[in-house]
Design an enzyme around this catalytic site. Structure first.
Site, PDB file in Angstrom:
ATOM      1  N   HIS A 329      -2.471   1.465   4.047  1.00  0.00           N
ATOM      2  CA  HIS A 329      -2.617   0.840   5.559  1.00  0.00           C
ATOM      3  C   HIS A 329      -0.887   0.478   6.227  1.00  0.00           C
ATOM      4  O   HIS A 329      -1.071   1.051   7.785  1.00  0.00           O
ATOM      5  CB  HIS A 329      -2.011  -0.545   4.809  1.00  0.00           C
ATOM      6  CG  HIS A 329      -2.437  -1.734   6.154  1.00  0.00           C
ATOM      7  ND1 HIS A 329      -3.446  -2.031   6.813  1.00  0.00           N
ATOM      8  CD2 HIS A 329      -1.794  -2.749   6.664  1.00  0.00           C
ATOM      9  CE1 HIS A 329      -3.128  -3.333   7.783  1.00  0.00           C
ATOM     10  NE2 HIS A 329      -2.278  -3.605   7.531  1.00  0.00           N
ATOM     11  N   GLU A 330       0.417   1.146   5.652  1.00  0.00           N
ATOM     12  CA  GLU A 330       1.283   0.993   6.322  1.00  0.00           C
ATOM     13  C   GLU A 330       1.385   2.276   6.754  1.00  0.00           C
ATOM     14  O   GLU A 330       2.286   2.438   8.226  1.00  0.00           O
ATOM     15  CB  GLU A 330       2.748   0.849   5.483  1.00  0.00           C
ATOM     16  CG  GLU A 330       2.495  -0.552   4.316  1.00  0.00           C
ATOM     17  CD  GLU A 330       2.645  -1.644   4.863  1.00  0.00           C
ATOM     18  OE1 GLU A 330       2.665  -1.609   6.692  1.00  0.00           O
ATOM     19  OE2 GLU A 330       1.430  -2.108   4.807  1.00  0.00           O
TER      20      GLU A 330
END
Length: 642
Positions: A329-330
């Site tokens: 996600h990051e």
């Protein structure tokens, strides 16, 4: 990004890229006109911020940073006689001055300034500008100040670190916290390059969210340079007992010495695989390096997508599946959120919805199945549902990937609003504009953005049905009026994935309190097994124990609170204990463990105790947890906290 006491989740925020030089990228048009940002008191619309420089001297003993800030600015309006910056009541502003090359002479002036109240999360620093500074003239503002106990700066004693050897410092800017680190245009609408010099005591390693770094061993000074424009909230610093190991050709993991071996083993080789998958989908990675630093348990959220250097809480190392989803996600934020940023916080879904869509594309491309579809967060999920709907309108996932590549290429290093994305979408697919898909009855774009309630259309989750079906089956068995012990014991959850167990426990938690005989049977069936699993699972089981007042397992609640100092694990348990009849146990445990908790967490728990005298107030605290898709709020729901 996720606020305090949220259940741990994925976070918390794409194009044909050509090889333009950094100088060319910095001189790109600044994108659409600046919108109004109600979370900022600054007059950022009147200035162009060219560069920001910080000189920082970190004093761990006094818990202060002596700082000099230099802002390179251009005034855009001829009649602007004051500069207003977002600041914070915790900053001690010592002096403000200006420098300008006016009328072929180098001039400098001391400036009058004042601090005006704005909100509980910040103040306005109002600086009177000299008349000699004309419109479209380059000038510098120099601010000398000292930081104190502000929400962006987290000081940890050695006992609050994993290694217990040296003090630790990290900053956290999302979403409006960095105004307590340095006076700034604290709005995602403004981006600039930055540089910094940081002086620390010997033996302390310093990292920043920057593309370049050097260390002067003689003077013990670190120097950093971020060559691409970023908003203020993405400027981040960490200092402590940190060492590193390479985990790929452009990635390194940083951690305290006692954690490095585990962190390296978990991520070695995989980060490059995820980066390559993202590049294949959305275009070249533009930040040069992608490093990960594991922070002590006091880090207030799960992870933060600071450019070049993702911050992530070390507790997540307990769960391989959550670690994978969080890091992916990051990584997705490198394209969506960092390169192309929401211009205001009410448009946060542009970063989080697109990053969640990208995260799931990356996960599907690398693993085939997307387990994260079992989880849910409103800003992330409703935004994802809208992005998913757009992808379905164009009829082909690969075509939508191409659109995202072009979107990032057009808007990279700028900040956008929803209209920019949607207008570009309709321009990229003119056949959809001709069909007036933006005004399709019941699915109008404006309704997606502004209507409250659940998503107008939910994505096809059949891909994860093999994971979800056994969870739903077991939940129905536990929910029936008559428990079927034989069928329940036939389902062996010890072989399940973490996400499946979490999904089951979340459903049981939402159903609590349950009949005593059901709770007794649940404990007999699962308590010993769950006690050996990771903290993501145990926190949910223990919340079930507390909400059902199941006394035989309360010793496990106490033991968990004695061993965990992370607010994302301790906060929910203290809230549940105080909302029920077990406040005495909560208070006793807190007073035994408070010296090992960060001061911010101690204050938060004390506030829970104070509010628990009023049951209505406790319910308000509980309702501040992440909303499910039935919560009546819109995508454009302003979300700032400090």
């Amino acid at each position: 990004m996720a606020a305090a006491f949220e259940r741990p989740t994925f976070c918390c925020c794409r194009k044909v890229v050509t090889g333009s030089s950094k100088s060319e990228e910095r001189s790109r048009p600044r994108g659409p006109p600046c919108p109004v940002d109600i979370a900022s008191s600054s007059n950022f619309q009147h200035f162009e911020l060219r560069h920001l420089h910080l000189e920082l001297e970190v004093n761990f003993v006094r818990r202060q940073i002596e700082a000099v800030e230099v802002l390179d600015l251009v005034s855009l309006e001829p009649a602007t006689r004051s500069l207003v910056l977002d600041s914070h009541q915790s900053l001690l502003i010592r002096s403000v001055s200006a420098k300008c090359s006016c009328n072929s002479a180098h001039n400098s002036w001391p400036l009058i300034h004042r601090l005006d109240p704005f909100t509980d999360y910040g103040s306005s620093l109002v600086i009177t500008l000299p008349a000699a500074i004309k419109a479209h003239t380059n000038f510098q503002i120099i601010i000398k100040y000292t930081t104190a106990d502000g929400p962006a700066i987290w000081w940890l004693d050695p006992e609050l670190t994993s290694g217990n050897s040296k003090p630790f410092l990290f900053t956290h800017g999302h979403s409006v916290c960095n105004r307590s680190f340095f006076p700034c245009f604290d709005t995602p609408a403004v981006k600039s390059t930055y540089s910094a010099t940081v002086m620390v005591p010997p033996g302390i390693k310093v990292l920043m969210s920057a593309t370049q770094s050097t260390f002067d061993e003689q003077e013990n000074i670190y120097r950093f340079q971020m060559e691409y424009p970023v908003p203020a909230y993405l400027l981040a610093l960490v200092a402590g007992d940190l060492i590193s190991a390479d985990i790929g050709p452009r990635s390194r993991v940083w951690a305290e010495p006692c954690l490095l071996k585990m962190a390296t083993a978990k991520l070695n080789g995989t980060v490059e695989r995820w980066l390559s998958a993202a590049e294949n989908l959305f275009g070249p990675y533009m930040w040069e390096r992608y490093d990960v630093v594991f922070l002590p348990p006091s880090f207030p959220i799960v992870a933060m997508e600071n450019p070049c250097l993702t911050f992530i809480i070390s507790c997540i190392l307990e769960s391989d599946e959550f670690l994978i989803i969080d890091v992916i996600h990051e990584i997705a934020h490198s394209w969506f959120g960092n390169a192309v940023t929401n211009a205001t916080w009410e448009e946060m879904w542009l970063s989080e919805g697109l990053a969640t869509y990208a995260q799931r594309r990356i996960t599907t491309e690398t693993y085939g199945v997307n387990p994260s579809s079992l989880m849910n967060l409103f800003t992330y999920e409703k935004g994802f549902c809208f992005v998913y709907y757009l992808s379905q309108l164009c009829g082909d996932t690969k075509c939508f990937d191409s659109f995202l590549r072009a979107y990032v290429e057009k808007f990279k290093f700028t900040s956008v609003v929803a209209g920019d994305l949607l207008e570009f979408f309709l321009g990229f697919f003119p056949e959809l504009r001709e069909k007036c898909v933006d005004n399709k009855k019941g699915l109008e774009f404006e309704r997606w953005l502004n209507a409250s309630g659940p998503p107008l259309l939910e994505p096809d989750l059949s891909q994860g049905s093999s994971l979800i079906k056994p969870v739903e089956t077991l939940y129905q068995l536990w929910s029936s009026e008559t428990l079927d012990g034989n069928h329940i014991t036939d389902i062996d959850i010890s072989k399940w994935k973490t996400f499946q167990i979490v999904h089951l426990l979340d459903k049981l938690l939402d159903r609590s309190p349950m009949p005593p005989e059901v709770m007794m049977k649940l404990s007999k069936s699962y308590s010993a097994l769950l006690n050996s699993m990771n903290a993501e699972i145990r926190i949910r089981w223990l919340q079930i124990v507390v909400r059902n007042n199941y006394l035989p397992d309360f010793y496990k609640v106490r033991r968990f609170l004695e061993n965990h100092t992370s607010r994302m694990y301790t906060g929910p348990l203290y809230e549940d204990l105080c909302a029920g009849t077990m406040k005495a146990i909560a208070m006793e445990t807190f007073y035994l463990t408070q010296n090992r908790l960060h001061v911010n967490l101690r204050r938060a728990i004390q506030q829970i105790f104070a509010h628990s005298a009023n049951p209505a107030a406790v319910m308000t605290l509980l309702e501040d947890k992440p909303s499910d898709t039935t919560t009546p709020i819109s995508l454009r729901n302003v979300n700032v906290y400090a």
